[in-house]
Design an enzyme around this catalytic site. Structure first.
Site, PDB file in Angstrom:
ATOM      1  N   ASP A  15       6.216  -1.885  11.504  1.00  0.00           N
ATOM      2  CA  ASP A  15       6.090  -2.932  10.486  1.00  0.00           C
ATOM      3  C   ASP A  15       6.236  -4.328  11.077  1.00  0.00           C
ATOM      4  OD1 ASP A  15       5.860  -4.505   8.266  1.00  0.00           O
ATOM      5  OD2 ASP A  15       7.279  -3.374   7.055  1.00  0.00           O
ATOM      6  N   ASP A  22      12.079  -8.548  11.100  1.00  0.00           N
ATOM      7  CA  ASP A  22      12.333  -7.639   9.986  1.00  0.00           C
ATOM      8  C   ASP A  22      12.928  -6.320  10.475  1.00  0.00           C
ATOM      9  OD1 ASP A  22      12.403  -6.951   7.294  1.00  0.00           O
ATOM     10  OD2 ASP A  22      10.331  -6.215   7.275  1.00  0.00           O
ATOM     11  N   GLY A  64       0.799  -1.211   0.000  1.00  0.00           N
ATOM     12  CA  GLY A  64       0.000   0.000   0.000  1.00  0.00           C
ATOM     13  C   GLY A  64       0.830   1.258   0.000  1.00  0.00           C
ATOM     14  N   LYS A 100      -1.822   3.808   6.235  1.00  0.00           N
ATOM     15  CA  LYS A 100      -1.439   2.906   5.147  1.00  0.00           C
ATOM     16  C   LYS A 100      -2.738   2.516   4.447  1.00  0.00           C
ATOM     17  CE  LYS A 100       1.535  -0.449   5.871  1.00  0.00           C
ATOM     18  NZ  LYS A 100       2.067  -1.764   6.320  1.00  0.00           N
TER      19      LYS A 100
END
Length: 172
Positions: A155, A138, A21, A38
């Site tokens: 995230d 991540d 997105g 987002k």
């Protein structure tokens, strides 16, 4: 970009684009807070949502269950709201981080206190995630935002639930 309204938010500027997105700076019209939204395009409802978005929402909900609704004191982004817009699923995050990610600090001379604060913020966020039995998976500069309270981890799309510690006898 022309300002438009999505739900209770006035969208101001595009600030980034990811795999699933586009992220926009917006203002919560109810309280005046700056937030990030987002916007994930919903192409065919029967296709469902990407698993990474589901993981992100589930991980953030798990963190909120463990620590309460405001995660910024732990240096973790708040997922404030998820709602369906006219053509997209909208995920609202706070705080809005005008400096974007930690790469904005590259090339700047930091004092040892500033460098120590960055490390403490990152470690505090990771400790909270791990204490909630989650693994982020991540960690990278674009997922470490520079916010008003310091570094903010974001995230959680690759996040997984950590397995309980295996008893050493079971491991043999």
């Amino acid at each position: 970009m022309k300002s438009n309204v999505e739900g209770n938010y006035r969208v101001v500027d595009k600030i980034g684009e990811g795999t699933y997105g586009v992220v926009y700076k917006a203002v919560d019209q109810r309280v005046g807070d700056r937030v990030a939204i987002k916007k994930v395009k919903v192409r065919k409802p029967e296709d469902g949502l990407p698993k990474e978005l589901v993981r992100e929402i589930e991980a953030t909900n798990a963190l909120r269950s463990a620590y309460g609704t405001d995660l910024t004191s732990l240096h973790i982004v708040n997922l404030r709201e998820v709602f369906l817009g006219s053509t997209s699923l909208n995920i609202v995050y706070s705080p809005y981080c005008p400096e974007l990610d930690i790469t904005s600090l590259l090339g700047k001379k930091l004092s040892s206190d500033q460098a120590n604060d960055i490390a403490k913020h990152m470690l505090r966020a990771l400790a909270a995630v791990h204490d909630a039995k989650l693994v982020h998976r991540d960690i990278k500069p674009s997922n470490l935002l520079v916010g008003p309270e310091g570094i903010i981890l974001c995230d959680f799309g690759q996040c997984r639930v950590a397995l309980d510690t295996i008893d050493s006898d079971e491991a043999r």
